[in-house]
Design a protein around this motif. Structure first.
Motif, PDB file in Angstrom:
ATOM      1  N   TYR A  35      35.078 -45.463  17.744  1.00 34.62           N
ATOM      2  CA  TYR A  35      34.709 -44.792  16.487  1.00 34.62           C
ATOM      3  C   TYR A  35      35.081 -45.664  15.290  1.00 34.62           C
ATOM      4  N   ARG A  36      36.290 -46.211  15.292  1.00 35.86           N
ATOM      5  CA  ARG A  36      36.724 -47.065  14.185  1.00 35.86           C
ATOM      6  C   ARG A  36      35.821 -48.284  14.039  1.00 35.86           C
ATOM      7  N   HIS A  37      35.498 -48.916  15.171  1.00 33.34           N
ATOM      8  CA  HIS A  37      34.643 -50.100  15.129  1.00 33.34           C
ATOM      9  C   HIS A  37      33.242 -49.734  14.640  1.00 33.34           C
ATOM     10  N   LEU A  38      32.715 -48.641  15.110  1.00 30.30           N
ATOM     11  CA  LEU A  38      31.389 -48.189  14.691  1.00 30.30           C
ATOM     12  C   LEU A  38      31.369 -47.904  13.186  1.00 30.30           C
ATOM     13  N   GLU A  40      33.351 -49.201  10.931  1.00 31.49           N
ATOM     14  CA  GLU A  40      33.502 -50.477  10.227  1.00 31.49           C
ATOM     15  C   GLU A  40      32.175 -51.227  10.175  1.00 31.49           C
ATOM     16  N   VAL A  41      31.452 -51.253  11.289  1.00 30.73           N
ATOM     17  CA  VAL A  41      30.172 -51.959  11.348  1.00 30.73           C
ATOM     18  C   VAL A  41      29.154 -51.296  10.423  1.00 30.73           C
ATOM     19  N   LEU A  42      29.130 -49.960  10.403  1.00 28.94           N
ATOM     20  CA  LEU A  42      28.155 -49.235   9.594  1.00 28.94           C
ATOM     21  C   LEU A  42      28.618 -49.007   8.153  1.00 28.94           C
ATOM     22  N   GLY A  43      29.889 -49.289   7.857  1.00 27.34           N
ATOM     23  CA  GLY A  43      30.403 -49.101   6.498  1.00 27.34           C
ATOM     24  C   GLY A  43      30.666 -47.642   6.169  1.00 27.34           C
ATOM     25  N   LEU A  44      30.900 -46.819   7.165  1.00 23.21           N
ATOM     26  CA  LEU A  44      31.162 -45.393   6.959  1.00 23.21           C
ATOM     27  C   LEU A  44      32.653 -45.122   6.951  1.00 23.21           C
ATOM     28  N   ASN A  45      33.082 -44.145   6.141  1.00 22.70           N
ATOM     29  CA  ASN A  45      34.470 -43.683   6.155  1.00 22.70           C
ATOM     30  C   ASN A  45      35.441 -44.857   6.024  1.00 22.70           C
TER      31      ASN A  45
END
Length: 192
Positions: A35-38, A40-45
């Motif tokens: 979740y954290r990596h996703l 970070e990649v998408l720029g969310l949260n």
């Protein structure tokens, strides 16, 4: 099915359930870094920037190009003293603001009252958005009690551009009437 076969079947089922439980725990545990990596990649949260500093969240709905003065006014019908703690506040449309009104019951009995708001100019009324307000409910003040009551609001950015000043006025109205026995004894009001 005889008893030894049933025990063996139960043992196999228990083993399968234990494996499933361990796999579910592992899957849930693995979801956190995924979740954290996703995100970070998408720029969310994302609150941590690439350089490791923490980015403060900003409200992108605030129109910093405009400043509106909100003048505060008060009126009272009854025996209470009621006033804003400041005369005005300057806000940008979209920005949350808090103002405080103070009410004092100098009577020797409890008093219940309700605040009724009004706005000037009238065109500002639909754009004045209260999040929290003492006017949402009746207020009961005990004998000789003083109370500070906040109003949390924001101005809708769709507020007409020609509006530069808004007057927020509250009329605090005592609820109740004269009790006949009290009126004969001295004219005191009691809440109904």
């Amino acid at each position: 099915m005889n008893e030894p076969e049933e025990r063996e079947s139960n043992r196999k089922l228990l083993g399968k359930l234990a494996v499933v439980a361990v796999m579910m725990f592992g899957f849930g545990y693995a979801l956190i870094p995924v979740y954290r990596h996703l995100c970070e990649v998408l720029g969310l949260n994302q609150l941590t920037q690439k350089d490791g500093t923490v980015a403060a969240p900003t409200n992108t709905q605030i129109d910093k190009s405009r400043s509106i003065t909100v003048e505060l006014d008060s009126n009272v019908q009854g025996t209470l003293r009621f006033r804003p703690t400041q005369r005005s506040v300057t806000v940008h449309p979209g920005e949350m603001a808090t103002v405080v009104y103070e009410v004092v019951n100098s009577q020797s009995r409890p008093v219940t009252a309700q605040a009724i708001p009004s706005y000037a100019p009238q065109s500002a009324t639909p754009h004045f958005k209260k999040v929290e307000c003492f006017c949402f409910r009746q207020e009961t003040l005990q004998a000789n009690q003083a109370k500070q009551m906040p109003v949390v609001f924001y101005l809708d950015p769709a507020l007409p551009k020609e509006v530069k000043t808004i007057t927020l006025s509250y009329t605090f109205i005592e609820i109740g009437g004269l009790d006949k026995s009290a009126a004969a004894a001295g004219g005191e009001r009691v809440a109904q």
